[in-house]
Design an enzyme around this catalytic site. Structure first.
Site, PDB file in Angstrom:
ATOM      1  CD  GLN A   1      -2.868  -1.052   2.385  1.00  0.00           C
ATOM      2  OE1 GLN A   1      -2.529  -1.631   3.415  1.00  0.00           O
ATOM      3  NE2 GLN A   1      -3.990  -0.358   2.314  1.00  0.00           N
TER       4      GLN A   1
ATOM      5  CB  CYS B   1      -9.273  -0.943   1.845  1.00  0.00           C
ATOM      6  SG  CYS B   1      -7.576  -1.169   1.276  1.00  0.00           S
TER       7      CYS B   1
ATOM      8  CG  HIS C   1      -7.957  -6.122   4.396  1.00  0.00           C
ATOM      9  ND1 HIS C   1      -9.120  -5.662   3.826  1.00  0.00           N
ATOM     10  CD2 HIS C   1      -7.026  -5.177   4.157  1.00  0.00           C
ATOM     11  CE1 HIS C   1      -8.889  -4.490   3.257  1.00  0.00           C
ATOM     12  NE2 HIS C   1      -7.631  -4.159   3.443  1.00  0.00           N
ATOM     13  CD  GLU C   2      -3.628  -5.017   6.326  1.00  0.00           C
ATOM     14  OE1 GLU C   2      -4.512  -4.369   6.910  1.00  0.00           O
ATOM     15  OE2 GLU C   2      -3.063  -4.631   5.281  1.00  0.00           O
TER      16      GLU C   2
ATOM     17  CG  HIS D   1      -3.477  -4.753   0.847  1.00  0.00           C
ATOM     18  ND1 HIS D   1      -4.021  -4.035  -0.191  1.00  0.00           N
ATOM     19  CD2 HIS D   1      -4.176  -4.408   1.947  1.00  0.00           C
ATOM     20  CE1 HIS D   1      -5.021  -3.287   0.264  1.00  0.00           C
ATOM     21  NE2 HIS D   1      -5.143  -3.497   1.564  1.00  0.00           N
TER      22      HIS D   1
HETATM   23  O1  LIG Z   1      -6.226  -0.844   4.226  1.00  0.00           O
HETATM   24  C1  LIG Z   1      -5.865  -1.608   5.120  1.00  0.00           C
HETATM   25  O2  LIG Z   1      -5.281  -2.661   4.876  1.00  0.00           O
HETATM   26  C2  LIG Z   1      -6.235  -1.260   6.571  1.00  0.00           C
HETATM   27  C3  LIG Z   1      -7.584  -1.863   6.811  1.00  0.00           C
HETATM   28  C4  LIG Z   1      -7.422  -3.071   7.672  1.00  0.00           C
HETATM   29  C5  LIG Z   1      -8.746  -3.756   7.866  1.00  0.00           C
HETATM   30  C6  LIG Z   1      -9.626  -4.006   6.813  1.00  0.00           C
HETATM   31  C7  LIG Z   1     -10.820  -4.676   7.045  1.00  0.00           C
HETATM   32  C8  LIG Z   1     -11.143  -5.093   8.317  1.00  0.00           C
HETATM   33  C9  LIG Z   1     -10.265  -4.840   9.355  1.00  0.00           C
HETATM   34  C10 LIG Z   1      -9.070  -4.168   9.126  1.00  0.00           C
HETATM   35  C11 LIG Z   1      -8.548  -0.819   7.410  1.00  0.00           C
HETATM   36  O3  LIG Z   1      -8.583   0.358   6.674  1.00  0.00           O
HETATM   37  S1  LIG Z   1      -8.150  -0.285   9.007  1.00  0.00           S
HETATM   38  C12 LIG Z   1      -9.621   0.715   9.298  1.00  0.00           C
HETATM   39  C13 LIG Z   1     -10.594  -0.148  10.053  1.00  0.00           C
HETATM   40  C14 LIG Z   1     -10.565  -0.045  11.433  1.00  0.00           C
HETATM   41  C15 LIG Z   1     -11.392  -0.873  12.186  1.00  0.00           C
HETATM   42  C16 LIG Z   1     -12.222  -1.817  11.573  1.00  0.00           C
HETATM   43  C17 LIG Z   1     -12.223  -1.918  10.182  1.00  0.00           C
HETATM   44  C18 LIG Z   1     -11.405  -1.075   9.402  1.00  0.00           C
HETATM   45 ZN   LIG Z   2      -6.570  -2.587   2.717  1.00  0.00          ZN
END
Ligand SMILES: O=C(O)C[C@@H](Cc1ccccc1)[C@H](O)SCc1ccccc1
Ligand SMILES: [Zn+2]
Length: 171
Positions: free
Chosen positions: A49, A90, A132-133, A136
């Site tokens: 990212q 995301c 999710h990570e 990526h």
């Molecule tokens: O873009 C990313 O990878 C960060 C993601 C991580 C994430 C995605 C889906 C579910 C959980 C985590 C998020 O933008 S972090 C923002 C966030 C915070 C709490 C709950 C969900 C998403």
């Molecule tokens: Zn993401």
């Protein structure tokens, strides 16, 4: 702070390379990614990212941003067939949220920032976030699991958000 790539930037589709040695450059990247993640109000961030194509993930699920976790060369294995839906977002697809189903419980094998082995079974938000990570690092974005129509809407939404941010930047 490191700039976060926005969907549908093709660089987000790059497959990340394994990290051979946790050298000073990687240690600096880890610090910069954790700082960038906190600033962006994220609970996870993958190196892809921030346009660095190495297998590195940082996460912090704590309320007070006090427990950063680092996963180097992570491997995630589903432990159960059962899937669970979660409303995902995301940092690369701002203001877009939608339900995604993922295996409920997974095993994480990785190295931490000191090169020590991590091997644990997780579920809940930690399992959702690590999957999710991991996506990526493999060039996959959560909108890929949604309908074509929702992907088009996501593209339009991100374009709008980026325009507004540009304006804010100018004022
Ligand atoms: O873009 C990313 O990878 C960060 C993601 C991580 C994430 C995605 C889906 C579910 C959980 C985590 C998020 O933008 S972090 C923002 C966030 C915070 C709490 C709950 C969900 C998403
Ligand atoms: Zn993401």
């Amino acid at each position: 702070l490191l700039p976060i790539l926005s969907y549908p930037d093709p660089r987000l589709r790059t497959i990340a390379e394994p990290i051979k040695e946790v050298n000073d450059e990687i240690k600096t990247l880890i610090k910069d990614m954790i700082e960038t993640m906190y600033d962006a109000q994220g609970i996870g961030l993958a190196a892809t990212q921030v346009d660095r194509h190495v297998q590195l993930i940082v996460m912090d699920l704590s309320e007070d941003k006090s427990e950063p976790m680092v996963f180097i060369n992570p491997k995630v294995t589903p432990l159960v067939e059962e899937k669970e839906p979660y409303e995902e977002g995301c940092l690369s697809v701002p203001d877009v949220y939608d339900k995604v189903e993922r295996p409920k419980k997974v095993r994480i094998e990785a190295l931490d920032e000191n090169g020590e082995s991590i091997d644990k079974e997780v579920e809940g938000l930690l399992a959702v976030c690590i999957q999710h990570e991991m996506d990526h690092l493999n060039g996959v974005i959560f909108v890929d699991y949604l309908s074509r129509l929702k992907q088009t809407r996501a593209r339009d939404k991100v374009r709008k958000v980026l325009k507004i941010r540009e304006k804010q930047g100018e004022t």
